[in-house]
Motif scaffolding. Structure first.
Motif, PDB file in Angstrom:
ATOM      1  N   VAL A  42       0.838  -1.203   0.000  1.00  0.00           N
ATOM      2  CA  VAL A  42       0.000   0.000   0.000  1.00  0.00           C
ATOM      3  C   VAL A  42       0.874   1.255   0.000  1.00  0.00           C
ATOM      4  O   VAL A  42       0.652   2.190  -0.790  1.00  0.00           O
ATOM      5  CB  VAL A  42      -0.946  -0.003   1.220  1.00  0.00           C
ATOM      6  N   LEU A  43       1.866   1.294   0.883  1.00  0.00           N
ATOM      7  CA  LEU A  43       2.745   2.468   0.957  1.00  0.00           C
ATOM      8  C   LEU A  43       3.562   2.641  -0.320  1.00  0.00           C
ATOM      9  O   LEU A  43       3.791   3.760  -0.778  1.00  0.00           O
ATOM     10  CB  LEU A  43       3.670   2.346   2.164  1.00  0.00           C
ATOM     11  N   ALA A  46       1.206   4.047  -3.005  1.00  0.00           N
ATOM     12  CA  ALA A  46       0.883   5.439  -2.690  1.00  0.00           C
ATOM     13  C   ALA A  46       2.067   6.360  -2.978  1.00  0.00           C
ATOM     14  O   ALA A  46       1.908   7.436  -3.570  1.00  0.00           O
ATOM     15  CB  ALA A  46       0.466   5.558  -1.221  1.00  0.00           C
ATOM     16  N   VAL A  49       2.530   6.808  -6.762  1.00  0.00           N
ATOM     17  CA  VAL A  49       1.530   7.715  -7.334  1.00  0.00           C
ATOM     18  C   VAL A  49       1.873   9.170  -7.023  1.00  0.00           C
ATOM     19  O   VAL A  49       1.817  10.044  -7.896  1.00  0.00           O
ATOM     20  CB  VAL A  49       0.122   7.367  -6.794  1.00  0.00           C
ATOM     21  N   VAL A  50       2.248   9.445  -5.786  1.00  0.00           N
ATOM     22  CA  VAL A  50       2.572  10.814  -5.382  1.00  0.00           C
ATOM     23  C   VAL A  50       3.774  11.339  -6.173  1.00  0.00           C
ATOM     24  O   VAL A  50       3.751  12.447  -6.720  1.00  0.00           O
ATOM     25  CB  VAL A  50       2.842  10.884  -3.865  1.00  0.00           C
ATOM     26  N   ALA A  64       2.496   3.158 -10.537  1.00  0.00           N
ATOM     27  CA  ALA A  64       1.788   2.509  -9.432  1.00  0.00           C
ATOM     28  C   ALA A  64       1.881   0.987  -9.530  1.00  0.00           C
ATOM     29  O   ALA A  64       2.117   0.301  -8.529  1.00  0.00           O
ATOM     30  CB  ALA A  64       0.329   2.959  -9.426  1.00  0.00           C
ATOM     31  N   MET A 310      -7.265   8.061  -3.019  1.00  0.00           N
ATOM     32  CA  MET A 310      -6.116   7.365  -2.450  1.00  0.00           C
ATOM     33  C   MET A 310      -6.543   6.394  -1.351  1.00  0.00           C
ATOM     34  O   MET A 310      -5.993   5.288  -1.232  1.00  0.00           O
ATOM     35  CB  MET A 310      -5.109   8.368  -1.898  1.00  0.00           C
ATOM     36  N   SER A 314      -5.961   2.435  -1.589  1.00  0.00           N
ATOM     37  CA  SER A 314      -5.181   1.740  -0.569  1.00  0.00           C
ATOM     38  C   SER A 314      -5.935   0.548   0.006  1.00  0.00           C
ATOM     39  O   SER A 314      -5.349  -0.524   0.221  1.00  0.00           O
ATOM     40  CB  SER A 314      -4.818   2.715   0.556  1.00  0.00           C
ATOM     41  N   TRP A 351      -6.053  12.463 -10.808  1.00  0.00           N
ATOM     42  CA  TRP A 351      -7.172  11.705 -10.239  1.00  0.00           C
ATOM     43  C   TRP A 351      -8.438  12.053 -11.002  1.00  0.00           C
ATOM     44  O   TRP A 351      -8.689  13.204 -11.331  1.00  0.00           O
ATOM     45  CB  TRP A 351      -7.366  12.047  -8.764  1.00  0.00           C
TER      46      TRP A 351
END
Length: 394
Positions: A42-43, A46, A49-50, A64, A310, A314, A351
């Motif tokens: 998950v991290l 994330a 993506v960021v 991702a 997000m 997640s 998004w």
């Protein structure tokens, strides 16, 4: 009769996969190691993506997916997979950037050339010590070469190839950053505060690798690698021709499917069986359909808002990783669910709640499965009978 046997085998495999998934969901036990693996994934997704959004990369979802696909239960395995993904991608991107503009406007050469690239990649990925590098190299070369016939320009193709490599590198480095934190962080903590004797270090228990299967003979391995390579080549030729002349959507995911499904561990490259491939095909379809249905239902809820999107992303990645790391036989369903869920919610460079990009990608996966199944049926005599005995082993 062969077609009926194929349908019967697919239905039996589908029932077995759904039963395994039902058992996994019924015995939902997070467990420490499974929870850690899910949290890492998950991290990693994330962070990928960021970073991709900050860098304004064109296809955030590739970053991702890389962030998820590289993550393994052991840090050493994640590092090795990361190296293979980056090396394969860079080499494949370079090959596509050079070859694509030269043959992109010549369909009589372009279409079979894609088949050769895919066939060689599938052949060497099966039985190789670096199967992941061969797979990523082949897929990337195919994608860039195909894009060249659309862009019709060497500089534009080179830019596309560079961006593709950058997206993979961003996702891969995000995964390594998170995996390093979970691997070296506890080691540092134990040095300053030794744990109790009964404590279990991260990465043990449920994350242990299974014992390897007995490998087939060299001649059997070579023969089966040739057949699988030829099947990959034929499937890609059909897909490339359909896309070149009919503008079939989701071509990139169809290519990934046509190669990835045919890559097996050496211990499963045995004579007279295609059941492992059928298992992967069926579980890939089930995972993608479940993720597509759930994702389409949740997209309107997010309204394209970054925080909400997000959060939903997640939760989906966590659930998929939990199933992937489970012991009930639905691991590949969980993996494909996670990848498809990422495709739904990570919309290129921003998004959004538009379902069309995700539907096109998912349609590519399904079309890749359909074409590959047809090719396997047409070439069934190359490996003997298509159907296994009725006993289905898990």
């Amino acid at each position: 009769m062969n077609a009926m046997n194929l349908v019967s085998t697919l239905l039996r495999t589908c029932r077995a996969a759904l039963a395994a998934l039902a058992r996994e969901l019924a015995a939902w036990k997070p467990g420490r190691d499974r929870a850690i693996f899910s949290a890492e994934a998950v991290l990693s997704v994330a962070l990928a993506v960021v970073v991709a959004n900050v860098l304004h990369l064109s296809y955030t979802w590739w970053a991702a997916i890389s962030g998820f696909a590289v993550m393994q239960t052991r840090f050493a395995a994640s590092a090795e997979r990361a190296a293979h993904r980056v090396i394969g991608t860079v080499i494949g991107a370079g090959l596509g950037a050079v070859a694509g503009p030269l043959i992109g406007d010549r369909p009589w050469l372009f279409v079979p050339a894609l088949g050769v690239i895919g066939g060689v990649a599938a052949y060497y990925a099966n039985g190789s010590k670096a199967p992941y590098a061969w797979m990523l190299g082949g897929v990337t070369a195919l994608m860039v070469t195909y894009e060249a016939h659309v862009l019709n320009s060497l500089p534009s193709t080179a830019e596309f190839a560079a961006l593709r490599a950058a997206e993979v590198v961003v996702g891969t480095l995000s995964c390594l950053a998170v995996a390093s934190l979970f691997h070296f962080g506890p080691q540092w903590y134990r040095r300053i505060r030794p744990p109790a004797a009964s404590a279990t270090p991260f990465g043990g228990g449920e994350g242990a690798a299974p014992e390897p299967s007995a490998a087939p003979s060299a001649e059997s391995l070579r023969r089966n690698r040739l057949v699988l390579g030829m099947q990959a080549a034929l499937a890609i030729i059909v897909l490339a021709a359909a896309t070149y002349f009919l503008d079939m959507p989701g071509f990139a995911q169809a290519l990934v499917t046509a190669i990835a499904v045919l890559i097996l561990p050496a211990g499963k490259l045995v004579d007279g069986t295609r059941q492992p491939i059928i298992d992967k095909m069926v579980q890939r379809v089930i995972g993608c359909l479940l993720a597509g249905a759930l994702g389409m239902a949740l997209l309107p809820v997010t309204q394209g808002q970054a925080v909400l999107s997000m959060l939903v992303l997640s939760l989906g990645v966590w659930a998929g990783c939990h199933v992937q790391s489970g012991p009930q036989g639905a691991s590949y369903v969980g993996r494909q669910f996670t990848i498809a869920f990422i495709m739904v919610f990570v919309q290129d460079h921003h998004w959004a709640n538009d379902p069309m990009p995700a539907l096109l990608r998912l349609s590519g996966i399904l079309s890749g499965i359909a074409v590959l199944a047809a090719v396997m049926l047409a070439t069934r005599r190359l490996k003997g009978d298509f159907i296994l005995p009725s006993r289905h082993t898990r």
